[in-house]
Enzyme design. Structure first.
Site, PDB file in Angstrom:
ATOM      1  N   LYS A 105     -56.391   0.264  18.867  1.00  0.00           N
ATOM      2  CA  LYS A 105     -56.599  -0.888  19.758  1.00  0.00           C
ATOM      3  C   LYS A 105     -57.850  -0.770  20.610  1.00  0.00           C
ATOM      4  CE  LYS A 105     -53.729   2.267  21.243  1.00  0.00           C
ATOM      5  NZ  LYS A 105     -52.456   2.895  21.036  1.00  0.00           N
ATOM      6  N   LYS A 205     -54.654  -3.911  24.351  1.00  0.00           N
ATOM      7  CA  LYS A 205     -53.692  -4.690  23.564  1.00  0.00           C
ATOM      8  C   LYS A 205     -53.685  -6.157  24.003  1.00  0.00           C
ATOM      9  CE  LYS A 205     -50.860  -0.599  22.753  1.00  0.00           C
ATOM     10  NZ  LYS A 205     -49.848   0.293  23.303  1.00  0.00           N
TER      11      LYS A 205
HETATM   12  N1  HSE Z   1     -49.994   5.346  23.705  1.00  0.00           N
HETATM   13  C1  HSE Z   1     -49.492   4.141  23.191  1.00  0.00           C
HETATM   14  C2  HSE Z   1     -48.198   3.794  23.899  1.00  0.00           C
HETATM   15  C3  HSE Z   1     -49.241   4.268  21.725  1.00  0.00           C
HETATM   16  O1  HSE Z   1     -47.661   4.664  24.577  1.00  0.00           O
HETATM   17  O2  HSE Z   1     -47.736   2.680  23.795  1.00  0.00           O
HETATM   18  C4  HSE Z   1     -48.920   3.000  21.017  1.00  0.00           C
HETATM   19  O3  HSE Z   1     -49.942   2.064  21.133  1.00  0.00           O
END
Ligand code: HSE
Length: 324
Positions: A105, A205
């Protein structure tokens, strides 16, 4: 049956989960694609790393060019994390006619327009379902079943690590640092968990979700972002007393005058709200649209297999679109 060759850029949490699903579910995936899908090369920085699953040593390489320049590889799975060199690798792969599936992302949000343009110019597919909310098929449904709508809102719990930390602190009274370590051990957290706890991962995101719902690219750095690092045990106790929960929420809301407001910040969620019961590494994507009204997706947003599930789904979509 045709053979489709996959090159994995990264065989850590997400790459490893993808590899395991492709192997464990090889029979059902073959039936659904009429293809024999093989991972023929996988990039690692450590050839001798101990893994939780078996992988033949002759497919491992420390040289990305061996994968990018391999004319037998049809699809590249980019699961390296970080903006570079991942973005350059994806561009190079697409420029040489390879389709790309990515879980990255940070790279997609930072270079969204460039990556999509190069995919179009080279007539290849670039699929990104695994970038947002792990196993939840939010991006696909926004781009298919919900396309008849004007969107008013996209928001939700988009980071498994921070939701895990907040849930364990709230439900079990555990200490922040201990839960973070646990989240890292379970493969939820980013290589550098700063991106999780400061909210940057959610901003990435949200940027992708906004591009798809509002057809507007907003760089993640332009999204006001506050993480969970300043939340104290006292804040959590107060929330408990009030019957609320503090959740790190990413949201993009369109006002009646057409102004889009985006933010990432801790929010006190009331027990009547659907996001209240989304705990641990679970994510939820909440949408509002003019025809469907309200809609919420719920599922595991982090971890090797849930994220690998989205990657494999994208691989299958490419095969069924291109070769069937
Ligand atoms: N580090 C991210 C989370 C991984 O904890 O959601 C998934 O995108």
């Amino acid at each position: 049956m045709k053979q489709i060759n996959i090159g994995l850029l990264g065989i850590g949490n997400v790459g490893g989960g993808t590899y395991q699903i492709l192997n464990n579910n090889h029979d059902v995936i073959s039936e659904r694609t009429d293809a024999d899908i093989r991972v023929t090369k996988a990039l690692t920085h450590n050839l001798n790393k101990k893994r939780k699953f078996e992988i033949p040593s002759d497919i491992l390489t420390t040289n990305a060019d061996e994968i990018l320049n391999d004319s037998n590889i049809n699809i590249i799975v980019e699961a390296l994390g970080g903006i570079e060199p991942a973005s350059t690798y994806m561009l190079k792969a697409m420029q040489s006619g390879k389709h790309v599936v990515t879980a990255n992302k940070a790279a997609v949000a930072a270079n969204y327009e460039k990556l999509m343009t190069v995919a179009n110019e080279n007539n290849v597919m670039l699929l990104t379902e695994a970038c947002v909310a792990g196993a939840i098929p939010a991006l696909a449904s926004i781009q298919t079943s919900l396309q008849g709508n004007r969107f008013y809102e996209v928001s939700g719990i988009l980071n498994g690590t921070t939701n895990y930390i907040m849930s364990k602190m709230y439900n079990e009274g555990l200490a922040y640092a201990d839960v973070l370590k646990d989240a890292q051990a379970k493969g939820f957290a980013e290589a550098d968990p700063t991106d999780d706890v400061m909210g940057y991962d959610i901003a990435n995101k949200l940027s992708i979700l906004v591009a798809l719902t509002f057809n507007q690219y907003i760089h993640p750095k332009d999204i006001p972002t506050v993480g969970i690092t300043n939340i104290t045990k006292e804040d959590i106790d107060i929330a408990k007393t009030n019957g609320t929960k503090i959740k790190l929420i990413g949201s993009a809301i369109l006002s009646e005058t057409g102004k889009l407001s985006c933010s990432v910040k801790p929010v006190n969620i009331n027990c009547t709200h659907p996001l209240f019961s989304v705990d641990n590494e679970f994510n939820a994507v909440y949408l509002k649209g003019d025809a469907f009204g309200e809609l919420m997706y719920y599922g595991k947003g982090a971890g090797p297999l849930p994220t690998g599930s989205a990657v494999v789904g994208d691989i299958i979509s490419i095969i069924n679109n291109i070769w069937r």
